[in-house]
Design a protein around this motif. Structure first.
Motif, PDB file in Angstrom:
ATOM      1  N   TRP A 175       0.835  -1.202   0.000  1.00 51.20           N
ATOM      2  CA  TRP A 175       0.000   0.000   0.000  1.00 51.20           C
ATOM      3  C   TRP A 175       0.871   1.253   0.000  1.00 51.20           C
ATOM      4  O   TRP A 175       0.530   2.258  -0.634  1.00 51.20           O
ATOM      5  CB  TRP A 175      -0.909  -0.039   1.222  1.00 51.20           C
ATOM      6  CG  TRP A 175      -2.016   0.961   1.287  1.00 51.20           C
ATOM      7  CD1 TRP A 175      -2.885   1.303   0.292  1.00 51.20           C
ATOM      8  CD2 TRP A 175      -2.390   1.732   2.431  1.00 51.20           C
ATOM      9  NE1 TRP A 175      -3.778   2.244   0.748  1.00 51.20           N
ATOM     10  CE2 TRP A 175      -3.509   2.520   2.054  1.00 51.20           C
ATOM     11  CE3 TRP A 175      -1.912   1.821   3.730  1.00 51.20           C
ATOM     12  CZ2 TRP A 175      -4.138   3.403   2.943  1.00 51.20           C
ATOM     13  CZ3 TRP A 175      -2.547   2.689   4.619  1.00 51.20           C
ATOM     14  CH2 TRP A 175      -3.636   3.472   4.222  1.00 51.20           C
ATOM     15  N   TRP A 176       1.987   1.198   0.675  1.00 51.26           N
ATOM     16  CA  TRP A 176       2.915   2.325   0.706  1.00 51.26           C
ATOM     17  C   TRP A 176       3.746   2.440  -0.565  1.00 51.26           C
ATOM     18  O   TRP A 176       3.951   3.540  -1.075  1.00 51.26           O
ATOM     19  CB  TRP A 176       3.889   2.168   1.873  1.00 51.26           C
ATOM     20  CG  TRP A 176       3.328   2.279   3.234  1.00 51.26           C
ATOM     21  CD1 TRP A 176       2.122   2.824   3.609  1.00 51.26           C
ATOM     22  CD2 TRP A 176       3.945   1.819   4.451  1.00 51.26           C
ATOM     23  NE1 TRP A 176       1.961   2.736   4.975  1.00 51.26           N
ATOM     24  CE2 TRP A 176       3.058   2.142   5.511  1.00 51.26           C
ATOM     25  CE3 TRP A 176       5.162   1.207   4.739  1.00 51.26           C
ATOM     26  CZ2 TRP A 176       3.370   1.831   6.855  1.00 51.26           C
ATOM     27  CZ3 TRP A 176       5.466   0.902   6.068  1.00 51.26           C
ATOM     28  CH2 TRP A 176       4.576   1.209   7.106  1.00 51.26           C
ATOM     29  N   ALA A 177       4.244   1.305  -1.039  1.00 48.52           N
ATOM     30  CA  ALA A 177       5.328   1.333  -2.034  1.00 48.52           C
ATOM     31  C   ALA A 177       4.951   0.819  -3.409  1.00 48.52           C
ATOM     32  O   ALA A 177       5.740   0.962  -4.349  1.00 48.52           O
ATOM     33  CB  ALA A 177       6.520   0.525  -1.501  1.00 48.52           C
ATOM     34  N   GLY A 178       3.785   0.220  -3.566  1.00 43.40           N
ATOM     35  CA  GLY A 178       3.419  -0.367  -4.846  1.00 43.40           C
ATOM     36  C   GLY A 178       3.717  -1.858  -4.864  1.00 43.40           C
ATOM     37  O   GLY A 178       4.144  -2.450  -3.864  1.00 43.40           O
ATOM     38  N   ASP A 179       3.490  -2.489  -6.000  1.00 41.58           N
ATOM     39  CA  ASP A 179       3.631  -3.938  -6.100  1.00 41.58           C
ATOM     40  C   ASP A 179       5.039  -4.391  -5.752  1.00 41.58           C
ATOM     41  O   ASP A 179       6.027  -3.699  -6.027  1.00 41.58           O
ATOM     42  CB  ASP A 179       3.257  -4.413  -7.500  1.00 41.58           C
ATOM     43  CG  ASP A 179       1.750  -4.417  -7.717  1.00 41.58           C
ATOM     44  OD1 ASP A 179       1.008  -4.563  -6.730  1.00 41.58           O
ATOM     45  OD2 ASP A 179       1.309  -4.271  -8.879  1.00 41.58           O
ATOM     46  N   LEU A 180       5.110  -5.600  -5.165  1.00 41.25           N
ATOM     47  CA  LEU A 180       6.349  -6.124  -4.611  1.00 41.25           C
ATOM     48  C   LEU A 180       6.721  -7.447  -5.260  1.00 41.25           C
ATOM     49  O   LEU A 180       5.879  -8.141  -5.833  1.00 41.25           O
ATOM     50  CB  LEU A 180       6.195  -6.333  -3.099  1.00 41.25           C
ATOM     51  CG  LEU A 180       5.795  -5.106  -2.273  1.00 41.25           C
ATOM     52  CD1 LEU A 180       5.415  -5.533  -0.857  1.00 41.25           C
ATOM     53  CD2 LEU A 180       6.927  -4.090  -2.242  1.00 41.25           C
ATOM     54  N   VAL A 181       7.992  -7.788  -5.118  1.00 42.33           N
ATOM     55  CA  VAL A 181       8.523  -9.060  -5.591  1.00 42.33           C
ATOM     56  C   VAL A 181       9.297  -9.698  -4.445  1.00 42.33           C
ATOM     57  O   VAL A 181      10.104  -9.022  -3.787  1.00 42.33           O
ATOM     58  CB  VAL A 181       9.456  -8.858  -6.800  1.00 42.33           C
ATOM     59  CG1 VAL A 181      10.062 -10.189  -7.242  1.00 42.33           C
ATOM     60  CG2 VAL A 181       8.714  -8.190  -7.956  1.00 42.33           C
TER      61      VAL A 181
END
Length: 317
Positions: A175-181
């Motif tokens: 929610w803070w940083a965008g999509d993650l891997v």
């Protein structure tokens, strides 16, 4: 005053003692029925009723697909608890159905309504910290060390600490940083796909552009719940949370409200329920409300986590 939102609640202990009372405390709702998810026939009949506006589903993850499908078929607004699903196929199916559904389809990532998490998101969005560089998050939960049985301890049914406490962490960082891997992962459960679920896990993630990293450590701890302890580092300033949110390197911006005191969990649920009511009556979804698309994003991270953990732990199962 408009007519109350008629809500049916389906599930087990949390449905009875947590979410149903939260709906009941809000005068904008009327709780029509609270029903166990174990009686499939009764669940089907409840979902088909015409005197319901919202079906709130808090069953075990492996039951979500069937119950959500019934509620969507009947045209109701739907809330589905996390863990969103037991399998990636179920998550993809539910997200696809929600995309063409005229009503709301929401996931209970209610911790977004904690004031400090919202303040972090606002400070990042306004650029006060500069470009995000890293997030480090540590939590310990006594309830997961002490749990003896139930679907929560069976990975094939969607159990595990990853879907319980860590799901909220990953949703917040996304929610803070965008999509993650997921880059690396490990846990203390069986490394196989259908083994005993984990009570502790560690993982390292990056944003999709690779410019920011996040590390998460979440463990069951004997008789204690501690944290979260979180450090958010930007190129110009940093935020630290350990019971209160502190900004390092800059004065607090005048145009960003300081976060209020953290509410107890029942009051947090009250805030989330109010957000759901606002969305139903206005048709405008608050960014703090997670949708089925967010549930699918979590399910994809779950798949990446277990795949990375099998590599790390030396199992190809």
């Amino acid at each position: 005053m408009s007519a109350p939102i008629r809500v049916a609640v389906i599930g087990g202990a949390f449905a009875r003692t947590g979410i149903a009372p939260a709906y009941g405390r809000n005068e904008r709702y009327r709780v029509v029925e609270v029903l166990s998810s174990r009686d499939a026939s009764a669940v089907a009949q409840l979902c088909a009723r015409k005197d319901i506006d919202l079906v709130s589903i808090h069953a075990a993850p492996h039951q979500h697909r069937e119950i959500v499908d019934r509620a969507l078929d009947a045209g109701h607004h739907v809330v589905c608890d996390k863990p969103f699903s037991a399998t990636i196929a179920d998550a993809e199916h539910l997200a696809a159905r929600a995309a063409s559904h005229p009503g709301l389809a929401l996931v209970t990532f209610e911790f977004r309504y904690q004031p400090w998490r919202d303040a972090v998101r606002t400070l990042l969005a306004t650029g006060a910290l500069g470009r995000l560089e890293s997030v480090d998050w540590v939590e310990h939960h006594g309830s997961w060390r002490d749990r003896a049985d139930g679907w929560q301890l069976d990975r094939a049914l969607g159990g595990g600490a990853l879907g319980a406490m860590v799901a909220h962490i990953l949703d917040t960082i996304r929610w803070w940083a965008g999509d993650l891997v997921v880059l690396t992962a490990s846990h203390d459960g069986d490394p196989g796909e259908r083994g005993a679920s984990e009570r502790a896990c560690e993982l390292v993630l990056s944003t999709q552009d690779g410019r920011a990293r996040a590390s998460v450590v979440a463990r069951g701890a004997s008789s204690i719940t501690s944290g979260p302890r979180v450090l958010i580092v930007g190129e110009r300033a940093a935020l630290q949370f350990d019971g209160s949110l502190v900004l390092h390197g800059l004065p607090w911006p005048d145009d960003v409200p300081r976060p209020a005191d953290e509410p107890a969990f029942p009051q947090l649920l009250d805030r989330w329920c109010a957000g759901v009511a606002d969305a139903i009556t206005s048709g405008v979804v608050d960014p703090a409300l997670a949708t089925f698309a967010d549930g699918l994003a979590w399910a994809r991270l779950r798949e990446q986590f277990y795949a990375a953990a099998r590599v790390h732990m030396g199992s190809a199962n």
